[in-house]
Write a protein that holds these residues in place. Structure first.
Motif, short mmCIF file in Angstrom:
data_model
loop_
_atom_site.label_atom_id
_atom_site.label_comp_id
_atom_site.label_asym_id
_atom_site.label_seq_id
_atom_site.Cartn_x
_atom_site.Cartn_y
_atom_site.Cartn_z
N TYR A 29 0.77 -2.58 -19.49
CA TYR A 29 -0.73 -2.89 -20.30
C TYR A 29 -1.73 -1.82 -20.00
N ASP A 30 -1.85 -1.06 -18.87
CA ASP A 30 -2.56 -0.05 -18.43
C ASP A 30 -1.59 1.01 -17.98
N TYR A 31 -1.07 1.78 -19.00
CA TYR A 31 0.10 2.56 -18.57
C TYR A 31 -0.44 3.87 -18.03
N LEU A 32 -1.75 4.04 -17.85
CA LEU A 32 -2.30 5.18 -17.12
C LEU A 32 -2.68 5.01 -15.53
N ALA A 33 -2.81 3.77 -15.49
CA ALA A 33 -3.13 3.06 -14.06
C ALA A 33 -2.31 2.07 -13.71
N ALA A 34 -0.86 2.37 -13.51
CA ALA A 34 0.14 1.12 -13.46
C ALA A 34 0.07 0.61 -11.75
N MET A 35 -0.15 1.49 -11.15
CA MET A 35 -0.14 1.12 -9.77
C MET A 35 -1.36 0.11 -9.57
N ASN A 36 -2.31 0.38 -10.10
CA ASN A 36 -3.56 -0.47 -9.91
C ASN A 36 -3.23 -1.89 -10.60
N ASN A 37 -2.44 -1.98 -11.78
CA ASN A 37 -2.02 -3.06 -12.63
C ASN A 37 -1.26 -3.87 -11.58
N ASN A 38 -0.34 -3.03 -10.85
CA ASN A 38 0.72 -3.93 -10.16
C ASN A 38 -0.03 -4.60 -8.83
N LEU A 39 -1.00 -3.68 -8.36
CA LEU A 39 -1.89 -4.19 -7.32
C LEU A 39 -2.65 -5.40 -7.76
N GLY A 40 -3.34 -5.26 -9.06
CA GLY A 40 -4.18 -6.55 -9.43
C GLY A 40 -3.33 -7.81 -9.32
N TYR A 41 -2.33 -7.68 -10.00
CA TYR A 41 -1.22 -8.67 -10.20
C TYR A 41 -0.63 -9.30 -8.88
N SER A 42 -0.46 -8.25 -8.07
CA SER A 42 0.35 -8.85 -6.83
C SER A 42 -0.61 -9.64 -5.94
N LEU A 43 -2.08 -9.15 -6.01
CA LEU A 43 -2.94 -9.78 -5.06
C LEU A 43 -3.16 -11.22 -5.62
N ALA A 44 -3.19 -11.28 -7.07
CA ALA A 44 -3.20 -12.59 -7.41
C ALA A 44 -2.35 -13.71 -7.20
N VAL A 45 -0.90 -13.12 -6.97
CA VAL A 45 -0.08 -13.83 -6.71
C VAL A 45 -0.02 -14.44 -5.29
N GLU A 46 -0.38 -13.20 -4.29
CA GLU A 46 -0.55 -13.52 -2.98
C GLU A 46 -1.50 -14.40 -2.77
N SER A 47 -2.81 -14.58 -3.40
CA SER A 47 -3.72 -15.30 -3.25
C SER A 47 -3.27 -16.81 -3.36
N LEU A 48 -2.32 -17.11 -4.16
CA LEU A 48 -1.58 -18.46 -4.51
C LEU A 48 -0.69 -18.75 -3.59
N LEU A 49 -0.01 -17.75 -3.05
CA LEU A 49 1.14 -17.85 -2.06
C LEU A 49 0.26 -18.11 -0.80
N GLY A 50 -0.80 -17.62 -0.56
CA GLY A 50 -1.55 -17.61 0.72
C GLY A 50 -0.86 -16.54 1.70
N VAL A 51 -0.64 -15.53 1.51
CA VAL A 51 -0.07 -14.37 2.36
C VAL A 51 -0.86 -13.37 2.25
N GLU A 52 -1.15 -12.88 3.40
CA GLU A 52 -1.55 -11.26 3.51
C GLU A 52 -0.54 -10.32 3.90
N VAL A 53 -0.62 -9.27 3.23
CA VAL A 53 0.43 -8.30 3.44
C VAL A 53 0.30 -7.44 4.61
N PRO A 54 1.40 -7.04 5.35
CA PRO A 54 1.37 -6.20 6.51
C PRO A 54 0.31 -4.98 6.47
N GLU A 55 -0.25 -4.70 7.24
CA GLU A 55 -1.53 -3.47 7.24
C GLU A 55 -0.73 -2.29 6.76
N ARG A 56 0.32 -1.87 7.08
CA ARG A 56 0.76 -0.58 6.39
C ARG A 56 0.93 -0.64 5.04
#
Lengths: 390, 177, 198
Positions: A85-112
């Motif tokens: 949906y935003d093909y000029l900033a696809a990394m940011n879109n992946n990030l937004g969706y991943s964070l939303a899913v993680e907020s429901l999973l309740g996991v914080e990803v490793p620091e690296r």
């Protein structure tokens, strides 16, 4: 504030015509196939002579049912659609969706992984702003900014290709972390890119800030007041260009942005008034400088370690619940409102896209502008139609 | 030489009309700026300095269908847009060619199953000459598709009338047995 | 800089803001419920994978994670409540307005409005419910112009009628489109204007 495009559009304009000649409003269709609409969007312009009396935006020429797909496929299967949906900033879109899913999973990803996410997101912000400024030049009739911007953008894409194999649609950031660790020497090549980019940035700045035609066509054109920007829910460079100090990276810090030092760029009326088309470009240009600052700090701080959370596998079953997570995309606030019922398929994936909200105000900047300014105003919003229509 | 088949002294050149016209057509394709979605960004990248589509004579992107002879359908076509695609195609002067760039224009792509408004391939409304695979296709794939189209144009007959608007199945025309 | 307590933002700040807003709105006389999630923001080790399975086995009371939100008693109150939030509580920006169809069996649609306060940096989610059979709700587009396009989108996707909306045309779908795609009982069309959809 409460006046509305439809009301204003259908009524006779209130402008008094001074000359004693019969004038007639002329309707001009701009789009859906028009190079200055940055995709397929239609703006119906009402022109009285050469002065615009109103505008009406028609969307939907790229409606691809992303939200329906979100509730039809697995949580993880939806990730590639976020790229699109935003093909000029696809990394940011992946990030937004991943964070939303993680907020429901309740996991914080490793620091690296958090650092790698910030690095790719900021690189993507540079690439996206380069493209925005370049195509904006094209809208105003200048080819040089686009071709020079593409040169540096290709360097960023090359970095992305090295880390995930794709040029445009990455699916690199995924729920639980990132797809794979950076290959050997990748971080060094990011640093090398930054060294080169800092020099070429001045070229772009000269092309824009010193260019008389560019200034004439953008300064004092399409002035968006701070009140209007707030009322219409603008975000990103559109909001900051109007002099509002708001950046989700600082004000609702996610990932490791609270450890990084950067400034939030606001419009200052560099060549005209605060909130004009030039100021929005000004914000984009200097955000690239801030991104370079952020990237340098990340390269220094990035620790070793895992990049994928061990409990997140191929099939994700988040806890039941509702969660809204927003990130600062190059265009503004990209939010995902995810509703889960504990199964492997979402109940709802709502995408709050920045271009959609930013575009809704553009038609209110048109009345009173000249016909030729319509392209300047639409271009300065920097929309991606994949995102307005989803 | 290489450009024209025979050359006689005193600057007289001889060639076949077919060959001459096809040579001119295939080496100066003017595409229409018609970016729909993600693939359009790769199309712009092809026009940019690194991939430089001008090398193949197809760099003169026109903003109007009246001046173009190649329509690159770069991205997802939905029903609302499909009507416009057809209208734009009808406005192009012949001979005209269509390239379906990417999975969406070819057959709906990732939106095939759940995309209720997505048209499952642009060949349902306009005849397509070249299909380019990828989501989105890499710039190299775009250039490959362009060269395939040029090969196809070189096989055309100019003097004899040929049927227009016939969908030629992929592989039969561009890759003769 | 606001305090960050999870990798996806300052959730405690948002939750505290929801509690504060709930009290303020109750004091102003509106009927509403504060819905707070009962799972911790960060799952204990091993829970992310097993939570759902265990919840099913024990047949325990429903658990949920995520955002706190305000659930209004009456959907008719929406414009007035949001106006109060804007003028008295400082939520100057409406970032989203949408709807959710919880399931095929559900008799109600959920309406969701998201507000931001740029001073306290907090955000607030306000929800209301309307019956599917008679999905009529007053529009908030005159309170927050930002809701204009969002409501037009929700209207065509869910078949909600926003009364008093200044411009109730379709936004994304073609004008002659039938059905409401984001409803759970939506059936995919066979053809559109003679073009096959499959």
């Amino acid at each position: 504030m409460n006046s509305h495009p439809a009301a204003r559009f259908d009524d006779k304009p209130g402008r008094e015509v001074e000359l004693d000649v019969a004038t007639q409003d002329c309707m001009i269709h701009m789009g859906p196939q028009h190079p200055a609409t940055h995709g397929v969007m239609r703006v119906l312009l009402k022109a009285d002579g050469e002065i615009l009396a109103g505008a009406q935006t028609h969307l939907g020429y790229l409606h691809r049912c992303a939200e329906k797909i979100g509730e039809s496929v697995d949580w993880l299967q939806y990730l590639p659609y976020t790229d699109r949906y935003d093909y000029l900033a696809a990394m940011n879109n992946n990030l937004g969706y991943s964070l939303a899913v993680e907020s429901l999973l309740g996991v914080e990803v490793p620091e690296r992984a958090q650092y790698l996410r910030v690095i790719v997101a900021e690189l993507n912000r540079i690439a996206s702003h380069l493209f925005a400024v370049g195509t904006y030049g094209l809208d105003l009739g200048a080819f040089t900014p686009l071709f020079t911007a593409l040169r540096d953008r290709e360097e960023v894409l090359e970095l992305f290709e090295k880390i995930c194999g794709a040029r445009l649609t990455y699916s690199y950031v995924r729920p639980g972390g990132v797809m794979n660790d950076a290959p050997e020497g990748w971080l060094a090549s990011v640093a090398a890119f930054l060294d080169g980019f800092e020099k070429t940035w001045h070229e772009y700045w000269t092309l824009i800030a010193e260019n008389k035609i560019f200034i004439e066509r953008t300064a004092n054109i399409g002035v968006l007041s701070a009140e209007q920007a707030l009322a219409w829910g603008c975000s990103g460079p559109m909001l900051r260009g109007s002099g509002i100090d708001w950046d989700l990276r600082r004000d609702q810090p996610y990932l490791i942005y609270d450890r990084l030092e950067f400034d939030v760029i606001q419009g200052v009326g560099y060549r005209g008034q605060v909130g004009d088309c030039f100021d929005r470009t000004f914000v984009r240009m200097f955000e690239m400088v801030e991104s370079v600052r952020i990237l340098r700090q990340c390269l220094e701080q990035i620790p070793d370690g895992e990049v994928l959370h061990e409990e997140v596998g191929a099939v994700i079953r988040p806890a039941p619940g509702e969660s809204y997570v927003a990130i600062e995309n190059p265009r503004g606030e990209l939010g995902h409102y995810c509703v889960s019922d504990g199964t492997k398929i979402a109940v709802r994936v709502r995408v709050r896209s920045p271009s959609f909200c930013n575009m809704s105000v553009a038609e209110h900047l048109m009345p009173g502008a000249m016909l030729g300014d319509a392209a300047a105003i639409i271009g300065s919003v920097d929309i991606v139609v994949g995102e307005t229509d989803r | 030489m290489g450009v024209l088949e025979n050359s006689l002294p005193e600057s007289i050149l001889t060639t076949r009309v077919d060959w001459m016209v096809n040579w001119a057509r295939s080496s100066s394709l003017w595409p229409m700026t018609f970016g729909l979605a993600c693939c359009a960004i790769e199309m712009i990248a092809v026009g940019g300095p690194r991939f430089d589509v001008d090398r193949f004579g197809a760099g003169a992107f026109r903003a109007t269908p009246r001046q173009a002879d190649l329509m690159v359908v770069a991205g997802t076509v939905n029903f609302k847009m499909g009507e416009r695609v057809k209208r734009l195609y009808d406005q192009m002067p012949g001979p005209k060619y269509v390239m379906a760039l990417g999975a969406c224009a070819t057959g709906g792509g990732p939106y095939h199953k759940y995309g209720y408004t997505v048209m499952k391939g642009v060949d349902r409304i306009v005849p397509v000459d070249v299909y380019v695979a990828g989501c989105p296709p890499r710039p190299e794939a775009f250039l490959d598709g362009l060269m395939l189209l040029q090969q196809k144009i070189k096989r055309q007959r100019v003097i004899r009338a040929q049927p227009k608007d016939v969908i030629v199945p992929q592989g039969t025309e561009a890759h003769p047995a | 800089m606001a305090a960050r307590d999870t990798a996806w933002g300052p959730m405690e700040l948002n939750r505290a803001a929801a509690q504060e807003a709930a009290e303020a709105l109750r004091a102003a006389g509106w009927e509403l419920e504060l819905q707070l999630p009962n799972l911790p923001l960060i799952a204990p080790e091993g829970e992310a994978k097993d939570l759902v399975r265990r919840a099913k086995e024990e047949d325990a009371e429903p658990v949920w994670r995520g955002d706190a939100f305000l659930l209004l008693g009456k959907a008719q109150d929406l414009p007035a409540v949001l106006e109060h939030c804007r003028d008295e509580l400082g939520y100057a920006l409406l970032y989203d307005a949408t709807a959710v169809d919880p399931s095929v069996d559900s008799a109600e649609l959920k309406l969701i409005y998201g507000l931001r306060n740029l001073q306290t940096k907090a955000r607030l989610i306000v929800q209301a419910r309307v019956p599917k059979t008679e999905a009529v709700v007053p529009s908030v587009a005159l309170v927050y112009p930002a809701a204009d396009w969002h409501e037009r989108e929700a209207a065509e996707m869910y078949g909600i009628t926003y009364t008093g909306h200044p411009d109730p045309r379709k936004l994304l779908l073609p004008d002659d489109w039938a059905g409401f795609p984001l409803r759970k009982d939506y059936e995919y069309p066979e053809e559109y204007n003679g073009i096959s959809c499959t």
